[in-house]
Motif scaffolding. Sequence first.
Motif: not given
Length: 140
Positions: A58, A62-63
């Motif tokens: 991440c 955010t992945r």
Amino acid sequence: MSDRHAGSHLNALFDRRIDASRAVTSLYVGAAADLSLITAFLMAIFRADAETGDIVLCVDGTRAGVVGRARFEAITGASDSVDRGIEIGAGDGATLPGAPTTFTLMRLTCSGCAQVAFRVSGDEPPPDCPEGHGPMADAA
């Protein structure tokens, strides 16, 4: 974003064949983290626990993708008894020479499921469990 920082060079780490929902471990890094630093973090996690499987990376919460343990170990030689060093991106100008020698990874867990998260910075609030169980807590 500089070539030395997280971004398109991370693609070398990702195994697109792995479904992110299978991974129960995450590593949280900032966008300013360079590839050699991220690789060192991953290597430390995998070496510390033989049971840790694939890791969701991440970036700034955010992945970004899934780092498959088997592929990562094959690329870096992390499963060898002799450390070959960090070879991902070697020679392409994407990494700084050498790996960091000191850092502390914080291990965070979810109280409602098996999700585990690692991060370096303690200045940020803990991430939320990807399964929707709320903030993760320090495992210490």
